[in-house]
Structure formats: structure tokens, C-alpha cells
Write a protein that holds these residues in place. Structure first.
Motif, PDB file in Angstrom:
ATOM      1  N   HIS A  66      48.010 -17.826  29.185  1.00  0.00           N
ATOM      2  CA  HIS A  66      47.031 -18.871  29.540  1.00  0.00           C
ATOM      3  C   HIS A  66      45.699 -18.632  28.836  1.00  0.00           C
ATOM      4  O   HIS A  66      44.625 -18.700  29.444  1.00  0.00           O
ATOM      5  CB  HIS A  66      46.830 -18.932  31.061  1.00  0.00           C
ATOM      6  N   ILE A  67      45.778 -18.338  27.544  1.00  0.00           N
ATOM      7  CA  ILE A  67      44.581 -18.087  26.732  1.00  0.00           C
ATOM      8  C   ILE A  67      44.450 -19.199  25.700  1.00  0.00           C
ATOM      9  O   ILE A  67      45.430 -19.553  25.031  1.00  0.00           O
ATOM     10  CB  ILE A  67      44.670 -16.730  26.001  1.00  0.00           C
ATOM     11  N   GLY A  68      43.258 -19.736  25.571  1.00  0.00           N
ATOM     12  CA  GLY A  68      42.991 -20.746  24.554  1.00  0.00           C
ATOM     13  C   GLY A  68      42.233 -20.134  23.384  1.00  0.00           C
ATOM     14  O   GLY A  68      41.730 -19.012  23.469  1.00  0.00           O
ATOM     15  N   ILE A  69      42.117 -20.888  22.297  1.00  0.00           N
ATOM     16  CA  ILE A  69      41.371 -20.431  21.125  1.00  0.00           C
ATOM     17  C   ILE A  69      39.905 -20.143  21.481  1.00  0.00           C
ATOM     18  O   ILE A  69      39.342 -19.148  20.999  1.00  0.00           O
ATOM     19  CB  ILE A  69      41.463 -21.463  19.981  1.00  0.00           C
ATOM     20  N   PRO A  70      39.255 -20.963  22.332  1.00  0.00           N
ATOM     21  CA  PRO A  70      37.867 -20.646  22.706  1.00  0.00           C
ATOM     22  C   PRO A  70      37.721 -19.267  23.358  1.00  0.00           C
ATOM     23  O   PRO A  70      36.732 -18.568  23.123  1.00  0.00           O
ATOM     24  CB  PRO A  70      37.506 -21.759  23.702  1.00  0.00           C
ATOM     25  N   ALA A  71      38.715 -18.865  24.147  1.00  0.00           N
ATOM     26  CA  ALA A  71      38.667 -17.540  24.776  1.00  0.00           C
ATOM     27  C   ALA A  71      38.765 -16.441  23.726  1.00  0.00           C
ATOM     28  O   ALA A  71      38.066 -15.419  23.796  1.00  0.00           O
ATOM     29  CB  ALA A  71      39.793 -17.401  25.800  1.00  0.00           C
ATOM     30  N   LEU A  72      39.637 -16.657  22.720  1.00  0.00           N
ATOM     31  CA  LEU A  72      39.753 -15.695  21.617  1.00  0.00           C
ATOM     32  C   LEU A  72      38.439 -15.598  20.855  1.00  0.00           C
ATOM     33  O   LEU A  72      37.996 -14.513  20.475  1.00  0.00           O
ATOM     34  CB  LEU A  72      40.857 -16.132  20.653  1.00  0.00           C
ATOM     35  N   GLN A  73      37.804 -16.747  20.633  1.00  0.00           N
ATOM     36  CA  GLN A  73      36.532 -16.765  19.914  1.00  0.00           C
ATOM     37  C   GLN A  73      35.455 -16.013  20.701  1.00  0.00           C
ATOM     38  O   GLN A  73      34.677 -15.248  20.127  1.00  0.00           O
ATOM     39  CB  GLN A  73      36.084 -18.206  19.670  1.00  0.00           C
ATOM     40  N   GLY A  74      35.418 -16.232  22.003  1.00  0.00           N
ATOM     41  CA  GLY A  74      34.419 -15.556  22.832  1.00  0.00           C
ATOM     42  C   GLY A  74      34.615 -14.055  22.845  1.00  0.00           C
ATOM     43  O   GLY A  74      33.658 -13.282  22.693  1.00  0.00           O
ATOM     44  N   LEU A 189      30.537 -17.302  16.714  1.00  0.00           N
ATOM     45  CA  LEU A 189      31.827 -17.298  17.414  1.00  0.00           C
ATOM     46  C   LEU A 189      31.656 -17.624  18.891  1.00  0.00           C
ATOM     47  O   LEU A 189      32.419 -18.398  19.471  1.00  0.00           O
ATOM     48  CB  LEU A 189      32.504 -15.937  17.253  1.00  0.00           C
ATOM     49  N   ILE A 190      30.645 -17.014  19.502  1.00  0.00           N
ATOM     50  CA  ILE A 190      30.391 -17.262  20.923  1.00  0.00           C
ATOM     51  C   ILE A 190      29.976 -18.717  21.141  1.00  0.00           C
ATOM     52  O   ILE A 190      30.413 -19.368  22.107  1.00  0.00           O
ATOM     53  CB  ILE A 190      29.311 -16.295  21.452  1.00  0.00           C
ATOM     54  N   ALA A 191      29.142 -19.248  20.225  1.00  0.00           N
ATOM     55  CA  ALA A 191      28.719 -20.648  20.329  1.00  0.00           C
ATOM     56  C   ALA A 191      29.927 -21.584  20.194  1.00  0.00           C
ATOM     57  O   ALA A 191      30.055 -22.560  20.951  1.00  0.00           O
ATOM     58  CB  ALA A 191      27.684 -20.960  19.251  1.00  0.00           C
ATOM     59  N   ASN A 192      30.811 -21.264  19.244  1.00  0.00           N
ATOM     60  CA  ASN A 192      32.033 -22.069  19.082  1.00  0.00           C
ATOM     61  C   ASN A 192      32.913 -21.996  20.322  1.00  0.00           C
ATOM     62  O   ASN A 192      33.549 -22.974  20.707  1.00  0.00           O
ATOM     63  CB  ASN A 192      32.829 -21.583  17.868  1.00  0.00           C
ATOM     64  N   SER A 193      32.939 -20.807  20.932  1.00  0.00           N
ATOM     65  CA  SER A 193      33.714 -20.622  22.152  1.00  0.00           C
ATOM     66  C   SER A 193      33.187 -21.516  23.275  1.00  0.00           C
ATOM     67  O   SER A 193      33.953 -22.203  23.957  1.00  0.00           O
ATOM     68  CB  SER A 193      33.662 -19.154  22.585  1.00  0.00           C
ATOM     69  N   VAL A 194      31.870 -21.512  23.445  1.00  0.00           N
ATOM     70  CA  VAL A 194      31.244 -22.335  24.492  1.00  0.00           C
ATOM     71  C   VAL A 194      31.518 -23.812  24.228  1.00  0.00           C
ATOM     72  O   VAL A 194      31.873 -24.569  25.142  1.00  0.00           O
ATOM     73  CB  VAL A 194      29.724 -22.068  24.556  1.00  0.00           C
ATOM     74  N   THR A 195      31.360 -24.220  22.967  1.00  0.00           N
ATOM     75  CA  THR A 195      31.623 -25.620  22.588  1.00  0.00           C
ATOM     76  C   THR A 195      33.071 -25.992  22.885  1.00  0.00           C
ATOM     77  O   THR A 195      33.351 -27.077  23.400  1.00  0.00           O
ATOM     78  CB  THR A 195      31.339 -25.835  21.091  1.00  0.00           C
ATOM     79  N   GLY A 196      33.988 -25.074  22.568  1.00  0.00           N
ATOM     80  CA  GLY A 196      35.401 -25.319  22.832  1.00  0.00           C
ATOM     81  C   GLY A 196      35.697 -25.499  24.320  1.00  0.00           C
ATOM     82  O   GLY A 196      36.456 -26.396  24.709  1.00  0.00           O
ATOM     83  N   PHE A 197      35.075 -24.656  25.151  1.00  0.00           N
ATOM     84  CA  PHE A 197      35.270 -24.771  26.598  1.00  0.00           C
ATOM     85  C   PHE A 197      34.697 -26.099  27.126  1.00  0.00           C
ATOM     86  O   PHE A 197      35.283 -26.726  28.016  1.00  0.00           O
ATOM     87  CB  PHE A 197      34.602 -23.596  27.314  1.00  0.00           C
ATOM     88  N   HIS A 199      34.351 -28.942  25.423  1.00  0.00           N
ATOM     89  CA  HIS A 199      35.237 -30.037  25.014  1.00  0.00           C
ATOM     90  C   HIS A 199      36.506 -30.058  25.846  1.00  0.00           C
ATOM     91  O   HIS A 199      37.019 -31.121  26.189  1.00  0.00           O
ATOM     92  CB  HIS A 199      35.605 -29.877  23.533  1.00  0.00           C
ATOM     93  N   ALA A 200      37.027 -28.869  26.181  1.00  0.00           N
ATOM     94  CA  ALA A 200      38.251 -28.793  26.976  1.00  0.00           C
ATOM     95  C   ALA A 200      38.041 -29.313  28.395  1.00  0.00           C
ATOM     96  O   ALA A 200      38.972 -29.807  29.032  1.00  0.00           O
ATOM     97  CB  ALA A 200      38.748 -27.348  27.016  1.00  0.00           C
ATOM     98  N   ALA A 201      36.795 -29.204  28.864  1.00  0.00           N
ATOM     99  CA  ALA A 201      36.500 -29.622  30.239  1.00  0.00           C
ATOM    100  C   ALA A 201      36.415 -31.140  30.363  1.00  0.00           C
ATOM    101  O   ALA A 201      36.558 -31.685  31.454  1.00  0.00           O
ATOM    102  CB  ALA A 201      35.201 -28.997  30.705  1.00  0.00           C
TER     103      ALA A 201
END
Length: 202
Positions: A66-74, A189-197, A199-201
């Protein structure tokens, strides 16, 4: 454009072999030539193993955990930020080699997440999913992955020649510059992670 060419160009842009040189030198510059040369082969080998693993079963692994790409980026961003702070403050860098001599930097952070980072992993997973079960497509992707890692070995191996030119003072300077660049990569990477989360929400 063929699948092979597309994957090679994509991975080269993401993994940025020339951009890895200052970081590589800052992490191994104070070590013996044998260790430096070994790291030049080990880091791409670790990256090849990680990326191949995700190419073969990336979607299954991420879905199972249950891991998404944003979690990997973070996670990758936080890990790189720790390394960047060590380089900037001098702990574990060229100015204080004893702090990290027992750590194999070829594994972390060089092999992953610098080389086999979230971007490269995501690109490979997407490429495999677009192959649509085509044997020729899978072969092209595998060949492209190997090609990129051969380029990485060559670049890192010959970057060790620069150490003789730079000396201890030069390596320390490179470590500070690399630390700053690494910190910027980590924050992105952290900024991309936050953006990804975010968008997913939605």
C-alpha cells in the motif's frame, strides 16, 4: 522513437550520470583508491538490482505494501536530506572521514535513492506497464536499463581520476557544493511527494 531509446533517454535524464560525479567524489574522495573503484561498480550494481526488481514486480510490491510513488519520493527526500546535512556540516564528509568509514556509501545513498530513486523506479514501472505483455518490449526495456547502468559505471569509474587533481581541499569544497545540491534535490523530492498526496486526495 523505439521503446529502447525512450527508456534510455528517460533514465539518463532522471539518473543524471554527470550530476552524480560531485556527490560521488564528496562521499568517497577521502577513501582508498580500492574502495573508490569498488564503489564506482557497487553503486550502479545496487541501482541495477533495485530497478530490475521494480521492473519485474514494482506494481505488485507497491500495491501489496500500500505504498504510492509520493511515499517513495518523501522517504527518498528525507534520506537525501540527512546525507546533505552531513556533507554541509562536515560530519561524514571529506573533512571528517572517520565518521563514515564503516558505512558503505555505494549502497546508501549512492545506489539508492540517488541512482535508483523514486523517479527512475516510477519511469520503469510505467514503461513496463506500457509494454502490454510484448516480449520485444520487455527485452528492449531490460536492455535499456543495462545500457544506462554501464554508462553510470564508466562515468563514476573515471570520475575517481579527478580526486588526484582536486586533492583534500578540493574534495572538501566539492562536498560542500554537493551537499547544497543534494539538499535542493531532497527538498524537491519532498515537495513532489506533498503535491502527489494532494492530487491523490482530490
Amino acid at each position: 522513437m523505439t521503446v529502447y531509446t525512450t527508456v534510455v533517454i528517460t533514465l539518463l535524464v532522471i539518473m543524471d550520470p554527470p550530476g552524480q560525479v560531485p556527490i560521488f567524489l564528496s562521499l568517497v574522495g577521502h577513501r582508498t583508491p580500492q574502495v573508490r573503484n569498488r564503489a564506482a561498480f557497487q553503486a550502479p550494481a545496487v541501482s541495477l538490482l533495485v530497478i530490475s526488481t521494480f521492473a519485474l514486480g514494482g506494481k505488485f510490491i507497491l500495491n501489496y505494501l500500500h505504498i504510492g510513488i509520493p511515499a517513495l519520493q518523501g522517504a527518498g527526500g528525507l534520506l537525501l536530506l540527512l546525507v546533505a546535512l552531513q556533507l554541509l556540516t562536515g560530519s561524514g564528509g571529506a573533512s571528517n572521514p572517520q565518521a563514515s568509514d564503516d558505512v558503505n556509501v555505494a549502497l546508501v545513498p549512492l545506489g539508492t535513492p540517488l541512482l535508483a530513486g523514486p523517479g527512475a523506479i516510477a519511469a520503469v514501472i510505467v514503461a513496463v506497464s506500457q509494454a502490454d505483455g510484448s516480449a520485444s518490449g520487455y527485452l528492449a526495456i531490460a536492455t535499456a536499463i543495462v545500457t544506462v547502468h554501464i554508462v553510470l559505471v564508466v562515468v563514476l569509474r573515471f570520475s575517481t581520476v579527478l580526486i588526484r587533481v582536486l586533492g583534500v581541499g578540493g574534495i572538501t569544497l566539492v562536498a560542500k557544493v554537493a551537499g547544497l545540491l543534494l539538499a535542493a534535490i531532497a527538498v524537491q523530492l519532498i515537495a513532489n511527494s506533498v503535491t502527489g498526496f494532494v492530487h491523490a486526495a482530490h
